[in-house]
Write a protein that holds these residues in place. Structure first.
Motif, PDB file in Angstrom:
ATOM      1  N   ALA A   1     -89.834 -68.721   2.233  1.00  0.00           N
ATOM      2  CA  ALA A   1     -90.722 -67.624   2.478  1.00  0.00           C
ATOM      3  C   ALA A   1     -91.574 -67.227   1.503  1.00  0.00           C
ATOM      4  O   ALA A   1     -92.753 -66.800   1.675  1.00  0.00           O
ATOM      5  N   PHE A   2     -91.273 -67.622   0.257  1.00  0.00           N
ATOM      6  CA  PHE A   2     -92.330 -67.686  -0.783  1.00  0.00           C
ATOM      7  C   PHE A   2     -93.426 -68.917  -0.627  1.00  0.00           C
ATOM      8  O   PHE A   2     -94.335 -68.835  -1.337  1.00  0.00           O
TER       9      PHE A   2
ATOM     10  N   ASP B   1     -89.461 -67.105  11.534  1.00  0.00           N
ATOM     11  CA  ASP B   1     -88.674 -68.294  11.275  1.00  0.00           C
ATOM     12  C   ASP B   1     -87.371 -68.145  10.980  1.00  0.00           C
ATOM     13  O   ASP B   1     -86.674 -68.865  10.414  1.00  0.00           O
ATOM     14  N   GLY B   2     -86.958 -66.825  10.801  1.00  0.00           N
ATOM     15  CA  GLY B   2     -85.664 -66.570  10.319  1.00  0.00           C
ATOM     16  C   GLY B   2     -85.516 -66.237   8.853  1.00  0.00           C
ATOM     17  O   GLY B   2     -84.281 -66.174   8.267  1.00  0.00           O
ATOM     18  N   THR B   3     -86.480 -66.638   8.042  1.00  0.00           N
ATOM     19  CA  THR B   3     -86.558 -66.459   6.856  1.00  0.00           C
ATOM     20  C   THR B   3     -86.519 -64.943   6.119  1.00  0.00           C
ATOM     21  O   THR B   3     -87.106 -64.049   6.822  1.00  0.00           O
ATOM     22  N   PRO B   4     -85.811 -64.708   5.119  1.00  0.00           N
ATOM     23  CA  PRO B   4     -85.857 -63.331   4.551  1.00  0.00           C
ATOM     24  C   PRO B   4     -87.209 -62.778   4.429  1.00  0.00           C
ATOM     25  O   PRO B   4     -87.724 -63.455   3.496  1.00  0.00           O
ATOM     26  N   GLY B   5     -87.417 -61.306   4.327  1.00  0.00           N
ATOM     27  CA  GLY B   5     -88.504 -60.979   4.224  1.00  0.00           C
ATOM     28  C   GLY B   5     -88.187 -59.672   2.985  1.00  0.00           C
ATOM     29  O   GLY B   5     -87.065 -59.441   2.594  1.00  0.00           O
ATOM     30  N   PRO B   6     -89.164 -58.745   3.068  1.00  0.00           N
ATOM     31  CA  PRO B   6     -88.836 -57.737   1.981  1.00  0.00           C
ATOM     32  C   PRO B   6     -87.769 -56.723   2.334  1.00  0.00           C
ATOM     33  O   PRO B   6     -87.575 -56.489   3.580  1.00  0.00           O
ATOM     34  N   ILE B   7     -87.254 -56.167   1.512  1.00  0.00           N
ATOM     35  CA  ILE B   7     -86.198 -55.341   1.398  1.00  0.00           C
ATOM     36  C   ILE B   7     -86.509 -53.855   1.587  1.00  0.00           C
ATOM     37  O   ILE B   7     -87.226 -53.582   0.578  1.00  0.00           O
ATOM     38  N   LEU B   8     -86.349 -53.061   2.421  1.00  0.00           N
ATOM     39  CA  LEU B   8     -87.184 -51.753   2.704  1.00  0.00           C
ATOM     40  C   LEU B   8     -86.116 -50.734   2.235  1.00  0.00           C
ATOM     41  O   LEU B   8     -86.664 -49.571   1.866  1.00  0.00           O
ATOM     42  N   GLY B   9     -84.732 -50.953   2.073  1.00  0.00           N
ATOM     43  CA  GLY B   9     -83.976 -49.954   1.843  1.00  0.00           C
ATOM     44  C   GLY B   9     -82.552 -50.565   1.483  1.00  0.00           C
ATOM     45  O   GLY B   9     -82.330 -51.660   1.805  1.00  0.00           O
ATOM     46  N   ALA B  10     -81.932 -49.737   0.668  1.00  0.00           N
ATOM     47  CA  ALA B  10     -80.509 -50.256   0.198  1.00  0.00           C
ATOM     48  C   ALA B  10     -79.866 -49.353  -0.466  1.00  0.00           C
ATOM     49  O   ALA B  10     -80.099 -48.357  -0.850  1.00  0.00           O
ATOM     50  N   ALA B  11     -78.407 -49.808  -0.183  1.00  0.00           N
ATOM     51  CA  ALA B  11     -77.420 -48.801  -0.637  1.00  0.00           C
ATOM     52  C   ALA B  11     -75.966 -49.634  -1.141  1.00  0.00           C
ATOM     53  O   ALA B  11     -75.999 -50.884  -0.387  1.00  0.00           O
ATOM     54  N   PHE B  12     -75.174 -49.128  -1.969  1.00  0.00           N
ATOM     55  CA  PHE B  12     -73.961 -49.624  -2.119  1.00  0.00           C
ATOM     56  C   PHE B  12     -73.017 -48.960  -1.194  1.00  0.00           C
ATOM     57  O   PHE B  12     -73.284 -47.638  -0.787  1.00  0.00           O
ATOM     58  N   ILE B  13     -71.850 -49.743  -0.690  1.00  0.00           N
ATOM     59  CA  ILE B  13     -70.959 -48.890   0.214  1.00  0.00           C
ATOM     60  C   ILE B  13     -69.786 -48.794  -0.676  1.00  0.00           C
ATOM     61  O   ILE B  13     -69.112 -49.900  -1.144  1.00  0.00           O
ATOM     62  N   ARG B  14     -69.478 -47.686  -1.415  1.00  0.00           N
ATOM     63  CA  ARG B  14     -68.415 -47.433  -2.170  1.00  0.00           C
ATOM     64  C   ARG B  14     -66.822 -47.580  -1.304  1.00  0.00           C
ATOM     65  O   ARG B  14     -66.814 -47.133  -0.293  1.00  0.00           O
TER      66      ARG B  14
END
Length: 249
Positions: free
Chosen positions: A96-97, A234-247
């Protein structure tokens, strides 16, 4: 040595608190960013990065995930936390890079940029730069739970990419490993948030949406996080738009 020991204990207390939940509380919204560290117990350049990563893992506004890779196992010590899937994810980022090789310790920030994982200046600087340029966590994610399920609520796109995968990343509770062979022989290292599995829970198309997971899946893991990550054709990982922990409850 005494200072380092105190630091590890403080980080341990904070990190363990991340596993505690209470009632039906909703958690997270928009953290500062996501740091994915690619590391190995068999790499003598990794201990400083692992120590810095322990600090990141103790921060509630950072989603810190450690991917132990297996390509240094030939040096005499098989990483007890490595997974071929972790190595594959790093190679996917390499493509990807547009890079020609992988390395450890490598920190991928928000799925957008990579730096030396042992460099506090580069990691902190990249997190701040991406936040300033609008390449931080743009989409809010809130997690709530009942006795038998976890609900993941994603927000609206608000411009930018409108398709992404909802990725669940499972990780281990902190583990101390005595390394008996290889380049780090004789070291005792505590490893944080070592990734143990990844699954895609669904697709997000730019609109607010709810996803549900059975609590039984969450409860039997050390911990987990949810990433809203765009994926290339092509299935490669791109930008992460949001995230959270699942406690865990």
């Amino acid at each position: 040595m005494a200072f380092q020991g105190s630091l590890r204990l403080a980080a341990l207390a904070l990190a363990l608190s991340a596993f505690a939940g209470n009632g039906l509380a909703q958690e997270s919204d928009k953290p500062l960013g996501v740091v994915e560290l690619f590391t190995s117990q068999g790499c003598n350049s990794c201990p400083p990065a692992d120590a810095f990563f322990a600090e990141l893992a103790a921060k509630e506004n950072i989603i810190a995930l450690a991917y132990h890779v297996d390509y240094w196992d030939y040096l005499g010590w098989q990483d007890t936390l490595s997974r071929k899937e972790n190595t594959e994810r790093q190679y996917d980022y390499m493509r990807a890079f547009g890079s020609r090789s992988v390395y450890t310790p490598q920190a991928v920030i928000n799925g957008r940029s990579h730096v030396n994982g042992a460099s506090r200046k580069e990691v902190d600087g990249t997190l701040a730069r991406l936040q300033k340029t609008g390449e931080g966590m743009r989409v809010g994610i809130k997690v709530s739970r009942t006795s038998d399920r976890v609900m993941i609520d994603t927000g609206d796109a608000g411009g930018g990419p409108t398709d992404a995968h909802v990725v669940i990343v499972y990780f281990n509770a902190p583990q101390t490993i005595d390394i008996a062979k290889g380049e780090n022989s004789g070291r005792s290292m505590t490893y944080w948030n070592a990734v143990s599995g990844i699954q895609t829970a669904g697709m997000w198309h730019g609109k607010a949406q709810r996803y549900e997971l059975p609590m039984t899946e969450i409860s039997k893991k050390g911990g987990c996080a949810v990433l809203l990550q765009s994926v290339g054709k092509d299935g490669t990982p791109g930008p992460i738009l949001g995230a959270a922990f699942i406690r865990k409850p």
